[in-house]
Write an enzyme that holds these catalytic residues in place. Structure first.
Site, PDB file in Angstrom:
ATOM      1  N   TYR A   1       0.846  -1.209   0.000  1.00 20.71           N
ATOM      2  CA  TYR A   1       0.000   0.000   0.000  1.00 20.71           C
ATOM      3  C   TYR A   1       0.882   1.260   0.000  1.00 20.71           C
ATOM      4  O   TYR A   1       1.140   1.855   1.056  1.00 20.71           O
ATOM      5  CB  TYR A   1      -0.899   0.025   1.231  1.00 20.71           C
TER       6      TYR A   1
ATOM      7  N   GLN B   1     -13.919   6.617   2.710  1.00 18.40           N
ATOM      8  CA  GLN B   1     -13.631   5.521   3.649  1.00 18.40           C
ATOM      9  C   GLN B   1     -14.197   5.890   5.018  1.00 18.40           C
ATOM     10  O   GLN B   1     -14.598   7.040   5.219  1.00 18.40           O
ATOM     11  CB  GLN B   1     -12.113   5.281   3.726  1.00 18.40           C
TER      12      GLN B   1
ATOM     13  N   GLY C   1     -13.932  -0.023   4.030  1.00 18.14           N
ATOM     14  CA  GLY C   1     -12.659  -0.430   4.619  1.00 18.14           C
ATOM     15  C   GLY C   1     -12.619  -1.914   4.925  1.00 18.14           C
ATOM     16  O   GLY C   1     -11.636  -2.415   5.445  1.00 18.14           O
TER      17      GLY C   1
ATOM     18  N   ASP D   1     -12.966  -4.748   2.736  1.00 17.50           N
ATOM     19  CA  ASP D   1     -13.067  -5.043   1.309  1.00 17.50           C
ATOM     20  C   ASP D   1     -13.899  -6.275   0.933  1.00 17.50           C
ATOM     21  O   ASP D   1     -14.798  -6.191   0.126  1.00 17.50           O
ATOM     22  CB  ASP D   1     -11.662  -5.195   0.711  1.00 17.50           C
TER      23      ASP D   1
ATOM     24  N   TYR E   1      -8.535 -12.103   5.150  1.00 18.24           N
ATOM     25  CA  TYR E   1      -8.833 -10.676   5.120  1.00 18.24           C
ATOM     26  C   TYR E   1     -10.018 -10.295   6.013  1.00 18.24           C
ATOM     27  O   TYR E   1      -9.916 -10.414   7.217  1.00 18.24           O
ATOM     28  CB  TYR E   1      -9.094 -10.339   3.650  1.00 18.24           C
ATOM     29  N   TRP E   2     -11.143  -9.900   5.467  1.00 17.79           N
ATOM     30  CA  TRP E   2     -12.274  -9.459   6.292  1.00 17.79           C
ATOM     31  C   TRP E   2     -13.337 -10.545   6.444  1.00 17.79           C
ATOM     32  O   TRP E   2     -14.479 -10.258   6.770  1.00 17.79           O
ATOM     33  CB  TRP E   2     -12.893  -8.184   5.705  1.00 17.79           C
TER      34      TRP E   2
ATOM     35  N   GLU F   1      -0.759  -6.805   9.410  1.00 19.36           N
ATOM     36  CA  GLU F   1      -1.983  -6.137   8.940  1.00 19.36           C
ATOM     37  C   GLU F   1      -3.212  -6.725   9.642  1.00 19.36           C
ATOM     38  O   GLU F   1      -4.092  -6.000  10.085  1.00 19.36           O
ATOM     39  CB  GLU F   1      -2.091  -6.328   7.419  1.00 19.36           C
TER      40      GLU F   1
HETATM   41  C1  GLC Z   1      -7.165  -2.723   2.717  1.00 21.45           C
HETATM   42  C2  GLC Z   1      -8.143  -2.630   3.877  1.00 21.45           C
HETATM   43  C3  GLC Z   1      -8.541  -1.183   4.106  1.00 21.45           C
HETATM   44  C4  GLC Z   1      -7.283  -0.339   4.327  1.00 21.45           C
HETATM   45  C5  GLC Z   1      -6.261  -0.547   3.206  1.00 21.45           C
HETATM   46  C6  GLC Z   1      -4.920   0.064   3.529  1.00 21.45           C
HETATM   47  O1  GLC Z   1      -7.754  -2.321   1.541  1.00 21.45           O
HETATM   48  O2  GLC Z   1      -9.246  -3.427   3.675  1.00 21.45           O
HETATM   49  O3  GLC Z   1      -9.396  -1.060   5.208  1.00 21.45           O
HETATM   50  O4  GLC Z   1      -7.602   0.990   4.451  1.00 21.45           O
HETATM   51  O5  GLC Z   1      -6.047  -1.918   2.985  1.00 21.45           O
HETATM   52  O6  GLC Z   1      -4.419  -0.434   4.730  1.00 21.45           O
END
Ligand code: GLC
Length: 431
Positions: A34, A106, A162, A164, A344-345, A388
């Site tokens: 990121y 977000q 947030g 995803d 992840y989520w 993360e």
């Molecule tokens: C992923 C997460 C998101 C977060 C981004 C950067 O996309 O789901 O919530 O803001 O990563 O960390």
């Protein structure tokens, strides 16, 4: 345990992560995966910086608002400096703001963390707040103008929540036809194992929605007509409700007019009620087009206390999670057949969500639960690092490493060195 790191060592490591991810004004969530400024990550980063460098905390907010659109929206990603390692980049989004950006927002946690930073030093903070207060008003007003359904706040893209790939979006995603999305090359799976990331099925839809927004020129009125994805979301609803309460407190501190905020709070309180799904006995996401609930008891469901809305009926779920899940709170109820502990989520535990839930529990006077959650989060990070996200059962770290918001939550909340009582109110700041 012999090789457990001390609080002092962990604090040092967390500060080093924030400093290493600092790009001179904004902080990347993690190097590589990121490489830009993410909206809610950045509010957490400011919170972390405030524990040792309050000026740097304010700078983070200021850089976030550099990307605000003229309609008030604050984008979910600001592409301050182009990096080919991330997809979809600015050329795919095709947005024309002051700073190249994505076209969606977000969870608005900035006001809540800004209040903590401000209250830790109101004298020094006032001049920053006077500039940022109207910016926050405009952003919150944008949500209120464009994103409400029966008073609850809607996402127009799963990334906007947030969370995803949460179960919350499955039905709305299935109802979409991503025809014509075309060929594209993902970058995320070259940084992180594919089993920990969303699938191609998900990605086709994510990218199709970006293309659709672009076709509408990111015009909200147009997107209201053409976007097949509109889901009333507990993350946005609860965080905006809480953010408005914090905005009001800050407005009062600087003598600003807060009458509009009172109206917003009333609307959102009503909206929160429409997210109550009696079938699962929990706050849930609601698809605006079909009217159906997702059937998802997620970590966002537990943000009710953070928002200051009734959480009594959620309490048994909380007790169960804290009792049965070693590293609660998982992003999806382990009893749900869709639960996936590493993806992840859809199962993993996120330290940032625990912090928000913990702040809420403390504010609601549920101090025992708040402490337990904080201890579990501290143990998770101390034993498994600043990842993360984590497997809620065995703590295995997943996704990116050296993660900004995990380090920030450690410094501001989970670490034994974080001042007691920090959760609910302002926060002491070392100088
Ligand atoms: C992923 C997460 C998101 C977060 C981004 C950067 O996309 O789901 O919530 O803001 O990563 O960390």
């Amino acid at each position: 345990m012999t090789n457990m790191k001390s609080t002092f060592e962990l604090d040092e490591e967390a500060r080093r992560i924030l400093i290493a991810n600092d790009r001179g004004g904004y902080t990347v969530p993690t190097d590589g995966l990121y490489p830009y400024q993410w909206n809610w990550d950045s509010a957490f980063a400011a919170f972390g910086f405030a524990s040792f460098d309050i000026d740097r905390a304010w700078l983070e907010f200021e850089w976030l608002f550099k990307g605000q659109w003229s309609n008030g929206m604050v984008p979910h990603i600001l592409f301050h400096q182009v990096d080919p390692g991330y997809f979809p980049g600015p050329e795919i989004w095709g947005c024309g703001g002051q700073v190249p950006s994505s076209g969606i927002s977000q969870p608005p946690v900035a006001a809540s963390f800004m209040r903590k930073v401000f209250e830790s030093d109101p004298v020094a903070g006032r001049r920053h707040l006077e500039v940022l207060f109207p910016r926050l008003m405009a952003w919150h007003g944008w949500f209120m103008d464009w994103r409400l359904d029966r008073g609850a706040v809607c996402v127009t893209h799963p990334w906007e929540a947030g969370r995803d790939n949460a179960l919350d979006w499955d039905a709305a995603m299935a109802a979409m036809d991503p025809a014509g999305v075309g060929e594209y090359t993902r970058r995320d799976t070259s940084h992180v194992d594919a089993s920990m990331r969303p699938t191609k099925y998900d990605y086709d839809r994510y990218i199709w929605l970006v293309q659709n927004g672009r076709r509408a020129n990111w015009d909200e009125a147009e997107m209201l007509k053409t976007n097949p994805f509109r889901v009333a979301d507990p993350t946005l609803t609860f965080t905006l409700l809480r953010a408005n309460r914090d905005l009001k407190a800050m407005g009062r501190a600087i003598g600003a007019d807060t009458a509009r905020i009172d109206e917003w709070i009333g609307t959102l309180e009503e909206g929160a009620k429409t997210l109550w799904n009696p079938q699962i006995g929990a706050y849930d996401a609601r698809d605006v087009h079909s009217g159906a609930f997702a059937g998802s008891l997620s970590n966002a469901s537990f943000l009710c206390w953070f928002a200051g809305v009734d959480g009594e009926a959620m309490h048994p779920h909380l007790t169960r999670m804290l009792r049965d899940v070693p590293f609660a709170i998982p992003s999806l109820d382990p009893e749900n057949p869709a639960f996936d502990s590493r993806r992840y989520w859809r199962g993993p535990t996120w330290a940032i969500m625990n912090a928000l839930i913990g702040f809420g529990l403390e504010d609601a006077g549920l101090t025992e639960e708040a402490d337990l959650l904080r201890q579990k989060t501290a143990a998770l990070i101390a034993e498994h690092g600043f990842a993360e996200y984590f497997d809620p059962f065995d703590g295995t770290p997943a996704g990116g490493g050296s993660f900004t918001w995990t380090a920030a939550v450690w410094l501001g909340w989970a670490s034994a060195s974080a001042a007691p009582g920090v959760a609910g109110t302002g926060r002491r700041v070392a100088n």
